[in-house]
Design a protein around this motif. Sequence first.
Motif, short mmCIF file in Angstrom:
data_model
loop_
_atom_site.label_atom_id
_atom_site.label_comp_id
_atom_site.label_asym_id
_atom_site.label_seq_id
_atom_site.Cartn_x
_atom_site.Cartn_y
_atom_site.Cartn_z
N ASP A 138 71.71 53.70 48.36
CA ASP A 138 73.22 53.32 49.10
C ASP A 138 73.54 52.09 47.90
N LYS A 139 74.19 51.23 48.00
CA LYS A 139 74.97 50.99 47.10
C LYS A 139 74.44 49.77 46.06
N LEU A 140 72.80 49.44 46.55
CA LEU A 140 72.44 49.08 45.38
C LEU A 140 71.31 50.39 44.48
N GLN A 141 72.03 51.09 45.03
CA GLN A 141 71.01 52.35 44.50
C GLN A 141 69.75 52.58 44.73
N ARG A 142 69.41 51.31 45.92
CA ARG A 142 67.88 51.70 46.77
C ARG A 142 68.21 53.41 47.43
N THR A 143 67.22 53.76 47.44
CA THR A 143 66.12 55.49 48.40
C THR A 143 65.90 55.18 49.60
N ALA A 144 66.17 55.97 50.66
CA ALA A 144 65.00 55.58 51.90
C ALA A 144 63.72 55.47 51.21
N LEU A 145 62.73 55.79 50.96
CA LEU A 145 61.70 55.40 50.38
C LEU A 145 61.87 54.28 49.80
N MET A 146 62.26 54.04 49.11
CA MET A 146 62.44 52.16 49.04
C MET A 146 62.28 51.11 49.93
N LEU A 147 63.79 51.22 50.52
CA LEU A 147 63.75 50.83 51.82
C LEU A 147 62.71 50.66 53.17
N ALA A 148 61.74 51.55 52.53
CA ALA A 148 61.10 52.07 53.89
C ALA A 148 59.29 51.14 53.14
N VAL A 149 59.09 51.79 51.62
CA VAL A 149 58.16 50.27 51.39
C VAL A 149 59.01 49.16 51.12
N GLY A 150 59.90 48.28 51.11
CA GLY A 150 59.88 47.14 51.17
C GLY A 150 60.48 46.78 53.08
N GLY A 151 59.93 47.66 53.43
CA GLY A 151 60.57 46.89 54.60
C GLY A 151 58.74 46.75 55.93
N LYS A 152 58.92 47.90 56.70
CA LYS A 152 57.71 48.12 57.65
C LYS A 152 57.67 49.42 57.43
N PRO A 153 57.13 49.98 56.64
CA PRO A 153 56.18 51.41 55.73
C PRO A 153 55.67 52.53 57.10
N ILE A 154 55.07 51.47 57.65
CA ILE A 154 54.21 52.40 59.08
C ILE A 154 54.64 53.78 59.50
N GLY A 155 54.49 54.81 58.99
CA GLY A 155 54.77 56.14 59.74
C GLY A 155 55.83 57.20 58.73
N ASP A 174 62.07 61.72 45.22
CA ASP A 174 62.55 61.83 43.35
C ASP A 174 61.73 60.39 42.70
N LEU A 175 60.59 59.84 42.62
CA LEU A 175 59.84 59.31 42.36
C LEU A 175 60.40 58.36 40.87
N SER A 176 60.89 59.32 40.65
CA SER A 176 61.47 58.36 39.45
C SER A 176 62.59 57.05 38.99
N ARG A 177 63.74 57.95 41.11
CA ARG A 177 64.56 56.49 41.15
C ARG A 177 64.49 55.21 40.75
N GLN A 178 65.41 54.50 40.64
CA GLN A 178 65.34 52.99 40.34
C GLN A 178 66.78 52.73 40.62
N ASP A 179 66.47 51.24 41.61
CA ASP A 179 67.64 50.46 42.02
C ASP A 179 68.42 49.95 40.56
N ILE A 180 69.24 49.15 40.90
CA ILE A 180 70.09 48.47 40.75
C ILE A 180 69.43 47.04 39.26
N TYR A 181 68.11 46.86 39.84
CA TYR A 181 67.45 46.55 38.90
C TYR A 181 66.67 47.09 38.20
N GLY A 182 66.48 48.31 37.82
CA GLY A 182 65.45 48.72 37.59
C GLY A 182 64.03 49.26 38.11
N LEU A 183 64.26 48.79 39.62
CA LEU A 183 62.87 49.09 40.24
C LEU A 183 62.75 50.42 40.47
N THR A 184 61.75 51.39 40.44
CA THR A 184 61.01 52.09 41.58
C THR A 184 60.34 52.14 42.79
N ALA A 185 60.36 53.39 43.45
CA ALA A 185 59.65 52.20 45.07
C ALA A 185 58.85 51.74 45.12
#
Length: 268
Positions: free
Chosen positions: A215-232, A243-254
């Motif tokens: 998204d516009k904050l460079q968050r991937t689907a995996l980042m959104l999943a583990v940052g919310g309700k990751p079950i399943g 790609d586990l090396s991806r970073q958002d605009i704050y430099g955070l990985t999943a």
Amino acid sequence: MKFFGSIKKKVQLSSSPSFDRSESSSIIKGAGSSSSILTPPNAPGYCIRCKDLGKLHKAASVGDLERVQHHLQYKKHDLDKRDKEHRTPLHLACANGYPDVVSLLVARKCKLNIQDSENRSPLIKAVQCQQEECATILLENKAETNLMDINKNTALHYAACGRNVSLVNKLIEHKANIEAQNKDGLTPLLLAVTENNPEMVATLLKKGADVNASDKLQRTALMLAVGGKPIGIVSLLLQHDVDLSRQDIYGLTAEEYATCSGYSMLVC
């Protein structure tokens, strides 16, 4: 820990999409009054006031096929007439789920892609209101699948937020852009993740959605999943080429998102 606490607050900002759910759950008062509102209580779609509509719009909005036919017999030019919200009779028939009226209007060669005051086409309204039969008629008659509303949501964005996998499949079969981004940069896959809908996530991935789209904050689907309700959903995503090396605009990985949320993300 203080660092992760402050970052966690940041990554939660702007997490919800630019997506208007109010129309799908609006409480409409005064139903039953001929001078007030034509739609029943809690109906999805438009809030329709009788006094705001002409005869054809009124008939289409309640699915009165006979009156629609009668009106068009004498006033053919009203076929694509817009009300003050720029809605055509086709918009109203689609939103309220009257496929027989939709079929008649389409057979009379109405314009399929006119957009209302919020830039929503009849197809977008049909999908937003989960009127699959109406949407199918439009798709079979070559309605444009990739028009965007005022928030840059396409019909597929609305479908991805619902539970109707069949509707998603039909849109993709009719060339809907699976990687379209709304004004928050969210693709249909990212929206399905934010809705915590594993079935929809699995469907979109099977159809070729990019698991590393961001998204516009460079968050991937995996980042959104583990940052919310990751079950399943996390396990579904990890079955693809993430790609586990991806970073958002704050430099955070999943993995750092998972840490912020108190989860342990195991990667085989």
